[in-house]
Write an enzyme that holds these catalytic residues in place. Structure first.
Site, PDB file in Angstrom:
ATOM      1  N   HIS A 134      -7.329  -5.048  10.197  1.00 34.01           N
ATOM      2  CA  HIS A 134      -7.109  -4.787   8.774  1.00 34.01           C
ATOM      3  C   HIS A 134      -5.813  -5.442   8.285  1.00 34.01           C
ATOM      4  CE1 HIS A 134      -4.865  -0.664   9.494  1.00 34.01           C
ATOM      5  NE2 HIS A 134      -3.992  -1.645   9.414  1.00 34.01           N
ATOM      6  N   ASP A 158       0.812  -1.213   0.000  1.00 32.16           N
ATOM      7  CA  ASP A 158       0.000   0.000   0.000  1.00 32.16           C
ATOM      8  C   ASP A 158       0.848   1.267   0.000  1.00 32.16           C
ATOM      9  OD1 ASP A 158       0.887  -0.538   2.588  1.00 32.16           O
ATOM     10  OD2 ASP A 158      -1.093  -1.026   3.346  1.00 32.16           O
ATOM     11  N   GLU A 185      -9.975  -2.405   5.366  1.00 35.32           N
ATOM     12  CA  GLU A 185     -10.513  -2.097   6.682  1.00 35.32           C
ATOM     13  C   GLU A 185     -11.791  -2.902   6.938  1.00 35.32           C
ATOM     14  OE1 GLU A 185      -8.839  -0.330   8.674  1.00 35.32           O
ATOM     15  OE2 GLU A 185      -8.188   1.590   7.881  1.00 35.32           O
ATOM     16  N   ASN A 244      -7.526  -3.217  14.406  1.00 35.28           N
ATOM     17  CA  ASN A 244      -8.926  -3.504  14.058  1.00 35.28           C
ATOM     18  C   ASN A 244      -9.038  -4.708  13.109  1.00 35.28           C
ATOM     19  OD1 ASN A 244      -7.985  -2.511  11.667  1.00 35.28           O
ATOM     20  ND2 ASN A 244      -9.384  -0.774  11.524  1.00 35.28           N
TER      21      ASN A 244
HETATM   22  C1  F6R Z   1       1.386  -1.481   6.211  1.00 33.69           C
HETATM   23  C2  F6R Z   1       0.037  -2.053   6.267  1.00 33.69           C
HETATM   24  C3  F6R Z   1      -0.753  -2.071   7.518  1.00 33.69           C
HETATM   25  C4  F6R Z   1       0.092  -2.419   8.766  1.00 33.69           C
HETATM   26  C5  F6R Z   1      -0.765  -2.420  10.012  1.00 33.69           C
HETATM   27  C6  F6R Z   1       0.053  -2.659  11.277  1.00 33.69           C
HETATM   28  O1  F6R Z   1       1.937  -1.599   4.912  1.00 33.69           O
HETATM   29  O2  F6R Z   1      -0.460  -2.472   5.259  1.00 33.69           O
HETATM   30  O3  F6R Z   1      -1.792  -3.006   7.378  1.00 33.69           O
HETATM   31  O4  F6R Z   1       0.682  -3.673   8.577  1.00 33.69           O
HETATM   32  O5  F6R Z   1      -1.441  -1.206  10.131  1.00 33.69           O
HETATM   33  O6  F6R Z   1       0.914  -1.579  11.475  1.00 33.69           O
HETATM   34  P1  F6R Z   1       2.043  -1.634  12.594  1.00 33.69           P
HETATM   35  O7  F6R Z   1       3.044  -2.645  12.161  1.00 33.69           O
HETATM   36  O8  F6R Z   1       2.630  -0.243  12.606  1.00 33.69           O
HETATM   37  O9  F6R Z   1       1.376  -1.994  13.874  1.00 33.69           O
END
Ligand code: F6R
Length: 241
Positions: A138, A67, A143, A136
């Protein structure tokens, strides 16, 4: 789904990096699906170590990131392009033409989604997709919702995700509200998936991911349907399991 419980963040980083390193050794021209965020930072440090001590060669490796925020310049230090160059690409011998992220500045979002989908297809799909997990549930920026998108798309970030990102931006207005992301089909088409999770903030969601009903309300629960998922999570992240 294989679940490996490890002691802490460092052990999670070593184990997950070990799987990625094995993939590169077995298939030097593999296609890696990469993630950003705090979780993979240690994994990337381990991969850089592997490169520096001569165990890993990235010269034929290709990568596609999950992303990218819409509206952020690649030189903005909060963009995922900046993150990836800073934390991995600039420190190993991956070729610039071989790593790909969505272009956050693309003017035509639909065209950008189609372009990125096409890149992933033209590489022959993803051999190993690394994932983190949102508090959450995702994955990428898919989401929780009544319906999920299949392919690369522009996602509206939820308040939970915007708030989780707030720590990285000066003001609420600066926090991106949309991001380009692989869709659920893109992620589920990866031949192998490694999900890494660390810390107490992930404890509540992990039981829903691993044992909960498969539901779009917890997008990561869909991973239960994938034939080759390895979860590497530390004791804190698995403390409610
Ligand atoms: C990042 C992504 C997100 C993160 C998720 C966890 O490329 O796609 O889904 O993997 O938000 O983020 P952290 O590792 O910062 O807790």
């Amino acid at each position: 789904m294989r679940v490996y419980k490890v002691k802490n963040y460092d052990e999670m980083s070593r184990q997950a990096a070990g799987i990625i390193a094995s993939m590169i050794t077995l298939n030097p021209a593999c296609v890696l699906g990469l993630a950003t965020g705090s979780t993979p930072e240690g994994i990337y440090r381990e991969l850089i170590k592997g490169y520096n001590n001569g165990d890993l060669d990235f010269s034929e490796v290709k990568s596609v990131n999950l992303d990218e925020y819409q509206g952020l310049d690649p030189n903005n230090d909060q963009s995922y392009y900046y993150y990836m160059t800073d934390k991995l690409f600039n420190h190993v011998n991956i070729k610039k033409e071989n790593y790909h992220l969505p272009n956050g500045l693309a003017e035509d979002a639909a065209k950008e989604c189609a372009r990125y989908d096409e890149i992933i297809k033209s590489l022959g799909g993803v051999d190993l997709q690394l994932l983190g997990i949102g508090i959450n549930g995702h994955i990428g920026f898919n989401e929780p919702s009544e319906k999920l998108e299949k392919d690369v798309h522009l996602a509206k970030l939820t308040e939970s995700t915007i708030n989780a990102n707030a720590r990285f931006f000066k003001s609420y207005d600066d926090i991106p509200k949309h991001a380009f992301t692989m869709g659920v089909r893109t992620i589920m088409s990866a031949r192998k998936i490694v999900l890494a999770a660390s810390g107490k903030s992930k404890a509540e969601i992990m039981p829903a991911v691993i044992n909960g009903p498969i539901t779009t309300a917890v997008p990561a629960s869909l991973l239960q349907l994938h034939p080759d998922v390895t979860i590497i999570a530390d004791e804190d992240a698995l403390s409610l399991l």
